[in-house]
Design a protein around this motif. Structure first.
Motif, PDB file in Angstrom:
ATOM      1  N   GLY A 198       0.805  -1.431   0.000  1.00 47.44           N
ATOM      2  CA  GLY A 198      -0.023  -0.020  -0.098  1.00 47.44           C
ATOM      3  C   GLY A 198       1.069   1.459   0.034  1.00 47.44           C
ATOM      4  N   LYS A 199       0.200   2.368   0.268  1.00 50.36           N
ATOM      5  CA  LYS A 199       0.913   3.754   0.110  1.00 50.36           C
ATOM      6  C   LYS A 199       1.807   3.872   1.354  1.00 50.36           C
ATOM      7  CE  LYS A 199       0.255   8.336  -0.630  1.00 50.36           C
ATOM      8  NZ  LYS A 199      -0.835   9.815  -0.792  1.00 50.36           N
ATOM      9  N   ALA A 200       2.899   4.374   1.319  1.00 51.31           N
ATOM     10  CA  ALA A 200       3.993   4.486   2.335  1.00 51.31           C
ATOM     11  C   ALA A 200       3.045   5.733   3.267  1.00 51.31           C
ATOM     12  CB  ALA A 200       5.269   4.929   1.891  1.00 51.31           C
ATOM     13  N   PHE A 201       3.244   5.475   4.736  1.00 52.33           N
ATOM     14  CA  PHE A 201       2.721   6.399   5.597  1.00 52.33           C
ATOM     15  C   PHE A 201       3.554   6.935   6.675  1.00 52.33           C
ATOM     16  CE2 PHE A 201       1.659   2.367   7.288  1.00 52.33           C
ATOM     17  CZ  PHE A 201       1.944   2.240   8.475  1.00 52.33           C
ATOM     18  N   ASP A 202       3.718   7.998   6.937  1.00 60.08           N
ATOM     19  CA  ASP A 202       4.608   8.400   8.193  1.00 60.08           C
ATOM     20  C   ASP A 202       4.015   7.749   9.595  1.00 60.08           C
ATOM     21  OD1 ASP A 202       6.189   9.762   6.391  1.00 60.08           O
ATOM     22  OD2 ASP A 202       5.303  11.299   6.141  1.00 60.08           O
ATOM     23  N   TRP A 203       4.862   7.480  10.376  1.00 60.43           N
ATOM     24  CA  TRP A 203       4.494   7.152  11.745  1.00 60.43           C
ATOM     25  C   TRP A 203       5.573   7.769  12.765  1.00 60.43           C
ATOM     26  CZ3 TRP A 203       7.492   4.636  15.424  1.00 60.43           C
ATOM     27  CH2 TRP A 203       6.776   4.368  16.422  1.00 60.43           C
ATOM     28  N   GLU A 204       4.944   8.507  13.907  1.00 52.19           N
ATOM     29  CA  GLU A 204       5.496   9.017  14.855  1.00 52.19           C
ATOM     30  C   GLU A 204       5.273   8.723  16.353  1.00 52.19           C
ATOM     31  OE1 GLU A 204       7.479  13.363  15.849  1.00 52.19           O
ATOM     32  OE2 GLU A 204       5.952  13.317  14.196  1.00 52.19           O
ATOM     33  N   HIS A 205       5.930   8.674  17.170  1.00 48.03           N
ATOM     34  CA  HIS A 205       5.507   8.607  18.715  1.00 48.03           C
ATOM     35  C   HIS A 205       6.287   9.591  19.522  1.00 48.03           C
ATOM     36  CE1 HIS A 205       5.427   7.018  22.678  1.00 48.03           C
ATOM     37  NE2 HIS A 205       4.514   5.987  22.426  1.00 48.03           N
ATOM     38  N   ASN A 206       5.412  10.702  19.585  1.00 47.16           N
ATOM     39  CA  ASN A 206       5.814  12.119  19.930  1.00 47.16           C
ATOM     40  C   ASN A 206       6.567  11.788  21.277  1.00 47.16           C
ATOM     41  OD1 ASN A 206       4.552  13.497  18.068  1.00 47.16           O
ATOM     42  ND2 ASN A 206       2.580  13.513  18.933  1.00 47.16           N
ATOM     43  N   THR A 207       6.453  10.776  22.431  1.00 47.47           N
ATOM     44  CA  THR A 207       6.810  10.815  23.567  1.00 47.47           C
ATOM     45  C   THR A 207       8.253  10.375  23.475  1.00 47.47           C
ATOM     46  OG1 THR A 207       4.465  10.397  24.481  1.00 47.47           O
ATOM     47  CG2 THR A 207       6.607   9.836  25.904  1.00 47.47           C
ATOM     48  N   GLY A 209       9.914  10.296  20.713  1.00 46.37           N
ATOM     49  CA  GLY A 209      10.617  10.919  19.663  1.00 46.37           C
ATOM     50  C   GLY A 209      11.219   9.809  18.596  1.00 46.37           C
ATOM     51  N   LEU A 210      10.416   8.724  18.277  1.00 46.57           N
ATOM     52  CA  LEU A 210      10.600   7.953  17.272  1.00 46.57           C
ATOM     53  C   LEU A 210       9.769   8.234  16.097  1.00 46.57           C
ATOM     54  CD1 LEU A 210      10.513   4.385  19.266  1.00 46.57           C
ATOM     55  CD2 LEU A 210      12.333   5.226  18.105  1.00 46.57           C
ATOM     56  N   LYS A 211      10.329   8.160  14.931  1.00 44.91           N
ATOM     57  CA  LYS A 211       9.527   8.555  13.716  1.00 44.91           C
ATOM     58  C   LYS A 211      10.151   7.457  12.538  1.00 44.91           C
ATOM     59  CE  LYS A 211      11.513  12.773  12.729  1.00 44.91           C
ATOM     60  NZ  LYS A 211      11.172  14.241  12.599  1.00 44.91           N
ATOM     61  N   SER A 212       9.245   7.179  11.508  1.00 47.66           N
ATOM     62  CA  SER A 212       9.738   6.470  10.376  1.00 47.66           C
ATOM     63  C   SER A 212       8.672   6.496   9.315  1.00 47.66           C
ATOM     64  CB  SER A 212      10.216   5.064  10.836  1.00 47.66           C
ATOM     65  OG  SER A 212      10.809   4.467   9.887  1.00 47.66           O
ATOM     66  N   GLU A 213       8.936   5.836   8.376  1.00 43.02           N
ATOM     67  CA  GLU A 213       7.977   5.782   7.210  1.00 43.02           C
ATOM     68  C   GLU A 213       7.596   4.407   6.887  1.00 43.02           C
ATOM     69  OE1 GLU A 213       7.439   7.767   2.925  1.00 43.02           O
ATOM     70  OE2 GLU A 213       8.782   6.109   2.836  1.00 43.02           O
ATOM     71  N   PHE A 214       6.648   3.905   6.970  1.00 41.74           N
ATOM     72  CA  PHE A 214       6.364   2.307   6.770  1.00 41.74           C
ATOM     73  C   PHE A 214       5.321   2.406   5.665  1.00 41.74           C
ATOM     74  CE2 PHE A 214       7.399   2.505  11.400  1.00 41.74           C
ATOM     75  CZ  PHE A 214       8.042   1.504  11.407  1.00 41.74           C
ATOM     76  N   MET A 215       5.318   1.079   5.187  1.00 39.97           N
ATOM     77  CA  MET A 215       4.427   0.631   4.088  1.00 39.97           C
ATOM     78  C   MET A 215       3.709  -0.761   4.690  1.00 39.97           C
ATOM     79  SD  MET A 215       6.528  -0.069   0.705  1.00 39.97           S
ATOM     80  CE  MET A 215       5.060  -0.480  -0.170  1.00 39.97           C
ATOM     81  N   ARG A 216       2.413  -1.168   4.244  1.00 40.73           N
ATOM     82  CA  ARG A 216       1.842  -2.189   4.443  1.00 40.73           C
ATOM     83  C   ARG A 216       2.216  -3.163   3.292  1.00 40.73           C
ATOM     84  NH1 ARG A 216      -3.013  -4.766   3.114  1.00 40.73           N
ATOM     85  NH2 ARG A 216      -3.864  -2.530   2.421  1.00 40.73           N
ATOM     86  N   ILE A 217       2.633  -4.241   3.342  1.00 42.00           N
ATOM     87  CA  ILE A 217       3.103  -5.289   2.302  1.00 42.00           C
ATOM     88  C   ILE A 217       2.098  -6.150   2.286  1.00 42.00           C
ATOM     89  CG2 ILE A 217       4.904  -7.024   1.522  1.00 42.00           C
ATOM     90  CD1 ILE A 217       6.065  -3.902   1.860  1.00 42.00           C
ATOM     91  N   GLU A 218       1.447  -6.260   0.886  1.00 41.43           N
ATOM     92  CA  GLU A 218       0.557  -6.959   0.350  1.00 41.43           C
ATOM     93  C   GLU A 218       0.876  -8.437  -0.195  1.00 41.43           C
ATOM     94  OE1 GLU A 218      -1.666  -4.449  -2.268  1.00 41.43           O
ATOM     95  OE2 GLU A 218      -2.420  -3.099  -0.496  1.00 41.43           O
TER      96      GLU A 218
END
Length: 259
Positions: A198-207, A209-218
């Protein structure tokens, strides 16, 4: 680094009030044992795993110069994910969600636990004194367990931290259902035909400070690694450069080790 978690397991055990003698807990216990069996069947020296109840951590250091290890780890992770979910579907269970993430880890010295040496020395002494036969000594040694244990590869492993926290964020974080999610730091490009996702999406954990871009593999076809030029995955060095935002990351790591 990959982290997978059986969906709905905690809720089912809670219904049985965390009592393994409750009839409602039987299916959950069998589910966990089947899960452990499948993980064990897919584990080997190049694909090491650690199961913690209904979760599994899979770990491997990438090669700095070759993406072949990246390919091997990703394919093995996908195969494990597929095997577990196929079994879960046959058993009418919710399935597993798995997240593959990239990150640095700090290498430490292997701990030496002196108290456990006493167990070995005791077995040797009793054998030498004639109180144990060879067969008895081997059997006792094979069942000895250390009083302290740790998996060095999972200590200060920030890929593990990212994968665990991302998976735990669930649907609210973009990680819905029994699906496979890949940290795009491992990919050279996200707009290719492999892996299918699927389309890549941004993920972030504010507390944290973790963040990355992920995509769901079909779908992840069993494509074999051929050479670096055709590889769609990064080498360990390229991943490190992406994570650090520094092409001279190796020199930075060397300086950090000296300090």
């Amino acid at each position: 680094m990959a982290w997978g978690d059986l969906l709905g397991y905690g809720g089912r055990i809670a219904e049985a009030q965390f009592n393994p003698l409750d009839a409602r807990a039987k299916s959950s216990i069998k589910r966990m044992r089947d899960f452990h069996r499948i993980v064990a069947e897919h584990s080997n020296r190049n694909f090491r795993t650690l199961v913690i109840n209904d979760g599994v951590a899979v770990f491997r250091d990438l090669s700095l110069r070759s993406s072949s290890v990246s390919h091997d780890f990703l394919m093995r992770s996908w195969e494990l994910f597929e095997a577990i979910n196929q079994h879960e579907a046959r058993a009418s269970q919710p399935g597993i969600r798995m997240v593959v993430a990239c990150g640095f880890r700090i290498r430490g010295r292997k701990a030496v636990i002196e108290t456990d040496h006493g167990k070995v020395n005791s077995i040797l002494k009793r054998y030498q004194d004639g109180f144990l036969t060879v067969d008895q000594a081997i059997r006792e040694a094979s069942t000895a367990r250390p009083s302290f244990d740790a998996v060095p590869q999972l200590q200060a492993n920030f890929a593990f931290t990212k994968a665990y926290v991302a998976e735990s964020s669930g649907t609210g974080g973009g990680f819905a259902g029994p699906n496979f999610f890949l940290d795009t730091s491992l990919l050279k490009k996200t707009d290719t035909e492999w892996p299918v996702g699927g389309k890549a999406f941004d993920w972030e954990h504010n507390t944290l400070g973790l963040k990355s871009e992920f995509m769901r593999i079909e779908h992840l076809s069993p494509e074999k690694y051929t050479n670096e030029a055709s590889s769609r995955l990064k080498t360990g060095l390229e991943v490190a450069q992406t994570l650090a935002g520094d092409n001279d990351v190796l020199e930075a790591l060397r300086r950090a080790r000296k300090n």
